[in-house]
Write an enzyme that holds these catalytic residues in place. Structure first.
Site, short mmCIF file in Angstrom:
data_model
loop_
_atom_site.label_atom_id
_atom_site.label_comp_id
_atom_site.label_asym_id
_atom_site.label_seq_id
_atom_site.Cartn_x
_atom_site.Cartn_y
_atom_site.Cartn_z
N ASP A 182 0.87 -1.18 0.00
CA ASP A 182 0.00 0.00 0.00
C ASP A 182 0.91 1.23 0.00
O ASP A 182 1.58 1.51 0.99
CB ASP A 182 -0.90 -0.04 1.24
CG ASP A 182 -1.91 1.11 1.28
OD1 ASP A 182 -1.74 2.08 0.51
OD2 ASP A 182 -2.84 1.03 2.10
N HIS A 183 0.89 1.97 -1.11
CA HIS A 183 1.83 3.09 -1.27
C HIS A 183 1.51 4.26 -0.32
O HIS A 183 2.33 5.17 -0.17
CB HIS A 183 1.82 3.57 -2.72
CG HIS A 183 3.11 4.20 -3.14
ND1 HIS A 183 4.16 4.45 -2.28
CD2 HIS A 183 3.55 4.62 -4.36
CE1 HIS A 183 5.16 5.00 -2.94
NE2 HIS A 183 4.81 5.12 -4.21
N ARG A 184 0.34 4.24 0.31
CA ARG A 184 0.03 5.28 1.30
C ARG A 184 0.87 5.10 2.57
O ARG A 184 1.08 6.05 3.32
CB ARG A 184 -1.45 5.24 1.68
CG ARG A 184 -2.42 5.53 0.54
CD ARG A 184 -3.85 5.30 0.96
NE ARG A 184 -4.07 3.92 1.41
CZ ARG A 184 -5.21 3.49 1.96
NH1 ARG A 184 -6.21 4.35 2.17
NH2 ARG A 184 -5.33 2.24 2.31
#
Length: 555
Positions: free
Chosen positions: A524-526
């Site tokens: 999850d790039h967040r």
């Protein structure tokens, strides 16, 4: 002919007086048995009080804000003579997902006459077996009924089999006795607390119930939705602005929203995310009118009640082009598909690809394989990979975390539960090895084998598929060089493993053959950026290459 009966507050557990926070009916309403009359709130949960009979409401004895205790009269009901003969005992269901159901004690034994010539312990008694804890599921399908009227069963004998979106599970008998009635059939949907079988048992057996061990549950079933709820007298305030962009229901926020069970049921039916609704009731409680107003606002703004929708795919009549046939999806496939889609849409996925040298690891595994087998342990590569993953998670704990409900903070988990994808005839399931960081290679291998067998046999319990902090999806036994696994939200990363192959490796002087394992880390790039993902796979490679470190005993 009709009678007027009084509806009283049933057993409410260890509470002296509780507050009435919502009235679900009004004078003149016609209700069925088990329809909710009002909602109470303790310091732990809210609960609906259902009617014990069908009839018409004659008078309501309480109002919102009143305090009541067990035995207090809350309403009078005009019922027919037949309906008036029903038992006035009530079962209270705490319907918040995080609370367990609280059942009122049965009064059947107190009212049943005793034969003076026969000791009480020998008196036969009727016992109703109900659906036990079934995890985070509202209703599940009955796929097999394993007993018939007249059958004699022992404690823990299976009565029926249920199927959730993740696995099938047996419901065992809590008593020994003779089946006098089977209350469900194949294809029915049941909830926690639903009656399924009636048994005739001896007095001794009836007095010593055994806790059922079917699949555990966190959500107790709400009562049937009544006609118009009569909650707070104030008009609902304007709803929060409807979302302009698509978004999935926030399950964590939904579970903690300040709303009664009946309102939660309404929100589920309409697909409303309660975490986005502003409450106008007592103590900012979300009432039914708030949910309806939110839906109207969402529809008028062009969004769906759940927060938006995707463009539809084209509908094609395939039969125009040739002969076709249809194969229905399994229940697991029907449910897991939308969940995977929701994860793919809502999480910005990135995948980091890498190669790990497992030459030494595989050599050690093969050397220990026969010895392990003599102890009943199948030593697979996945056990070594899982041990290395645990070490990498300890070094980079950000991969062992989740975003909170509103994505404003990171929830760091100080436990390590590793899920692994298991391929079954009914679809993909993800068993979870709890406290994997406390297990050595042999313990991990044994847990992998046991859970894999349970998954293939459809015998996984719900608690064996919950709580994962990180997941491994291994296709090494099938093939492939790389793939992009979908993060199993609310986790923030998943490791894909493909088939290892011998490849030439330059050691500084010459090319030597090394067994290389393809790794695919989706994240999850967040939460995780590319640099951290690369450091994670690099460290994971080092762990896989350090066989002595993998074989170390757990302190």
């Amino acid at each position: 002919m009709s009678d007027v009966i009084e509806i009283t507050v049933p057993d409410i557990g260890d509470f002296d007086a509780v507050e009435v926070i919502e009235l679900l009916v009004s004078v003149g309403d016609s209700i069925d048995a088990e329809d909710g009359i009002l909602t109470l709130e303790t310091d732990k949960a809210s609960m609906d009080v259902p009617s014990t009979s069908a009839g018409d409401i004659v008078e309501l004895k309480v109002a919102v804000g009143d305090k009541v205790k067990q035995g207090d009269v809350i309403a009078t009901l005009r019922v027919s003579a037949d309906a008036g003969d029903s038992d006035d005992s009530v079962i209270i269901t705490q319907a918040l997902p995080e609370e367990a159901a609280v059942a009122a004690p049965s009064q059947a034994d107190e009212s049943a006459p005793q034969d003076s010539a026969v000791p009480a312990a020998a008196q036969p008694s009727a016992v109703t077996i109900t659906v036990p804890d079934i995890g985070d599921f509202d209703a599940v399908d009955v796929i097999e009924v394993e007993v018939s009227v007249g059958d004699v069963v022992d404690i823990d004998d299976p009565l029926l089999t249920l199927e959730t979106d993740k696995a099938s599970m047996d419901v065992p008998s809590t008593h020994a006795g003779t089946v006098t009635a089977v209350l469900v059939s194949v294809g029915d949907q049941v909830k926690q607390g639903a009656a399924i079988v009636e048994l005739q048992v001896s007095g001794d057996a009836a007095s010593e119930p055994v806790a059922a061990e079917a699949a555990p549950a966190a959500t107790a079933p709400p009562p049937a939705q009544p006609s118009e709820p009569q909650a707070a007298k104030t008009q609902p305030s304007p709803p929060a602005a409807a979302p302009a962009a698509p978004g999935a229901v926030n399950e964590a926020g939904f579970s903690t929203a300040h709303a009664s069970p009946s309102v939660r049921k309404l929100a589920r039916e309409l697909g409303v995310d309660l975490s986005r609704v502003k409450g106008s009731g007592h103590k900012q409680r979300i009432i039914a009118d708030d949910v309806k107003a939110w839906v109207k606002s969402a529809l008028s703004s062009g969004a769906s009640a759940g927060g938006g929708s995707l463009p539809a795919t084209p509908r094609v009549d395939f039969a125009k082009f040739g002969q076709i046939s249809e194969q229905p999806l399994t229940r697991i496939q029907k449910i897991s598909g939308p969940r995977l889609q929701a994860s793919w849409i809502n999480l910005p996925h990135v995948t980091q690809f890498d190669l790990a040298d497992i030459t030494d690891m595989d050599a050690r595994r093969k050397a220990l394989k026969e010895k392990a087998a003599s102890s009943g342990v199948k030593l697979t590569p996945l056990a070594f990979i899982m041990r290395a993953v645990v070490q990498a998670l300890n070094e980079y704990p950000r991969f062992n975390a989740s975003l909170n409900a509103d994505a404003s903070a990171l929830v760091q988990k100080h436990y390590c539960h590793i899920g692994f994808a298991a391929d079954t005839d009914d679809g993909l399931v993800v068993p979870v090895i709890h406290d994997a960081d406390k297990m050595d290679i042999y313990e991990l291998a044994r847990a992998l084998a046991d859970l894999s067998v349970a998954a293939r046999d459809g015998k996984l319990k719900v608690n064996q598929m919950q709580g994962a902090t990180f997941t491994i999806s291994s296709l090494g036994g099938i093939g492939g060089t790389a793939f992009t696994p979908i993060v199993n939200a609310p986790e923030v990363a998943i490791l894909g493993v493909s088939r290892a192959s011998m490849q030439p490796h330059w050691d500084g002087e010459q090319f030597v053959p090394r067994l290389m394992l393809p790794l695919s880390l989706s994240y999850d790039h967040r939460v995780i950026d590319g640099a951290l993902a690369a450091r994670f796979t690099t460290y994971l490679n080092q762990c896989l290459a350090n066989v002595d470190g993998l074989m170390e005993a757990i302190p």
